[in-house]
Design a protein around this motif. Sequence first.
Motif, short mmCIF file in Angstrom:
data_model
loop_
_atom_site.label_atom_id
_atom_site.label_comp_id
_atom_site.label_asym_id
_atom_site.label_seq_id
_atom_site.Cartn_x
_atom_site.Cartn_y
_atom_site.Cartn_z
N ARG A 29 0.86 -1.20 0.00
CA ARG A 29 0.00 0.00 0.00
C ARG A 29 0.88 1.23 0.00
NH1 ARG A 29 -4.55 -1.38 4.65
NH2 ARG A 29 -5.50 -3.11 3.50
N PHE A 38 -2.80 3.91 -2.85
CA PHE A 38 -2.79 3.14 -4.08
C PHE A 38 -2.42 1.71 -3.72
CE2 PHE A 38 -2.25 7.35 -5.85
CZ PHE A 38 -3.06 7.29 -6.97
N THR A 39 -3.03 0.75 -4.39
CA THR A 39 -2.66 -0.64 -4.17
C THR A 39 -3.05 -1.47 -5.38
OG1 THR A 39 -2.75 -2.45 -2.55
CG2 THR A 39 -4.81 -1.29 -2.99
N ASN A 40 -3.05 -2.77 -5.23
CA ASN A 40 -3.45 -3.66 -6.31
C ASN A 40 -4.19 -4.85 -5.69
OD1 ASN A 40 -1.58 -6.02 -5.80
ND2 ASN A 40 -0.10 -4.36 -5.95
N PRO A 41 -4.89 -5.64 -6.51
CA PRO A 41 -5.79 -6.64 -5.93
C PRO A 41 -5.13 -7.94 -5.50
CG PRO A 41 -6.13 -6.48 -8.30
CD PRO A 41 -5.01 -5.54 -7.98
N ASP A 109 4.75 -0.37 -8.11
CA ASP A 109 5.90 0.16 -8.83
C ASP A 109 5.95 1.69 -8.78
OD1 ASP A 109 3.69 0.10 -10.48
OD2 ASP A 109 4.52 -1.45 -11.77
N ALA A 155 2.27 -10.87 -13.95
CA ALA A 155 0.88 -11.00 -14.37
C ALA A 155 0.71 -10.20 -15.65
CB ALA A 155 -0.05 -10.46 -13.29
N GLU A 156 0.25 -10.84 -16.69
CA GLU A 156 0.07 -10.14 -17.95
C GLU A 156 -1.26 -10.53 -18.59
OE1 GLU A 156 1.89 -7.78 -19.17
OE2 GLU A 156 3.75 -7.96 -18.01
N THR A 157 -1.72 -9.69 -19.46
CA THR A 157 -2.96 -9.98 -20.18
C THR A 157 -2.67 -10.52 -21.58
OG1 THR A 157 -2.97 -7.66 -20.87
CG2 THR A 157 -4.39 -8.26 -19.03
N ASN A 158 -1.46 -10.29 -22.08
CA ASN A 158 -1.14 -10.65 -23.47
C ASN A 158 0.37 -10.89 -23.63
OD1 ASN A 158 -1.34 -7.68 -22.92
ND2 ASN A 158 -0.23 -7.58 -24.86
N ILE A 181 -3.61 -13.20 -16.59
CA ILE A 181 -4.75 -12.64 -15.85
C ILE A 181 -5.91 -12.27 -16.77
CG2 ILE A 181 -3.49 -11.83 -13.82
CD1 ILE A 181 -3.41 -9.04 -15.09
N PHE A 188 -5.25 -12.57 -9.65
CA PHE A 188 -5.61 -11.89 -8.41
C PHE A 188 -6.93 -12.36 -7.84
CE2 PHE A 188 -3.11 -8.51 -10.65
CZ PHE A 188 -2.02 -8.60 -9.83
N ASN A 189 -6.89 -12.74 -6.56
CA ASN A 189 -8.10 -13.01 -5.81
C ASN A 189 -8.81 -14.31 -6.18
OD1 ASN A 189 -9.32 -11.90 -3.55
ND2 ASN A 189 -9.26 -9.90 -4.50
#
Lengths: 232, 232
Positions: A29, A38-41, A109, A155-158, A181, A188-189
């Motif tokens: 955090r 700011f954070t991420n899931p 980051d 973690a990437e989408t592509n 992802i 995540f989660n």
Amino acid sequence: TIVSLLEQQYVQKSLLKGKKVLVTAGPTREKIDLVRYFTNPSSGKMGFALARQAKALGAEVTLIAGPVALPTPQGVHRVDVTTADEMYEQVLTYYKGSDVVIKSAAVADYRPKQVFDKKMKKSPGDYTVEMERTRDILQELGDKKEHQYLIGFAAETNDLEHYGEQKLARKNLDAIVMNNISEQGSGFNYDTNASIYLTKHGKRIQWPLMSKDDLAANILQQTSTELIGEDS
Amino acid sequence: TIVSLLEQQYVQKSLLKGKKVLVTAGPTREKIDLVRYFTNPSSGKMGFALARQAKALGAEVTLIAGPVALPTPQGVHRVDVTTADEMYEQVLTYYKGSDVVIKSAAVADYRPKQVFDKKMKKSPGDYTVEMERTRDILQELGDKKEHQYLIGFAAETNDLEHYGEQKLARKNLDAIVMNNISEQGSGFNYDTNASIYLTKHGKRIQWPLMSKDDLAANILQQTSTELIGEDS
């Protein structure tokens, strides 16, 4: 036979015996003020599964965890952190003495340049948050690597394999786990992940959607194989 | 006597009988991209305690909850949301039919102007997040108020009564609960709160540190007293 089954279980239980494994997990955090950040899931589930499995394989495990609501796996030494900076300090502290380092935490980051002590009062209209880069922990671990076997996550989408190859080389990793992802149920989660596993020796494994516990077992199985290969 | 005790319990159980109570709880998440968001540390515990207590007092309860890891109180109708915009839509949907509305959610007051579909690639150096205001749900509820008894929450580190009075008037509330988040053990993520309760009729109650369940019971006790006062 029962004997070979017991033998197999004994081998399983001691695959990482005598090894010190360092695992990072969860998000960080980065505060704007007392009540905004700011954070991420990241749920921390992958890292906690890795710590639990490494312990089950006989390792001495330290788990550095961001703010997550998960119980500490039995027999695991847990260190709690909140920010990317705290994560950096703790990881660097344990790095030298570790044999295997698995960086599954989703460390922020960027962080706000300015942090307010009290609660910032809102005012009408837009406002701008100036963000600065946090330290790149994985890069530093790669640069400082001696005997450690270093595993990264992304973690990437592509273009998973493409980004994976790049990161593996750039950060001087021994292996990387690329989570897709964009796949339903992965990342995540969720309790499951669909991943590609790449090593610096050119190994490529595509793992279908599976539980994070099963994925952790697979990753550590690969790791112990690689460690034996390096020792011999 | 047993009879008066039973009578008392019966009265307790029906203090809010026939009333429709709408409670909001938890934080909201405002995305920057697929894996980064802006949020706050609200655990949702206060709102969930209010929903549970309102149900115990005989009310018909709807709970609109941001992303929290809490089980739904028995008999409560729960609606899950993620963003401030989704919270707005759901609260406005249920507002007209509600008798008591308790807005304990910590809705983000700013959100990133631009949201990226994929994961934004990091680059060296700083970057700037442009933030815009979200809609002020509580202000809109105050402005649109008809028969509803409207209770707001605020978390402050200083000048609680001063900020409370201002907010009570500005947002056209019937009552406000001011949580002192500078007090040890009070506020976000704790199981206890230290609060000041203010009503538009000039009632001032200072509550010491107590469990969120006890605080919820106190708030609803006050609310039911006020409702009876208004009806008569």
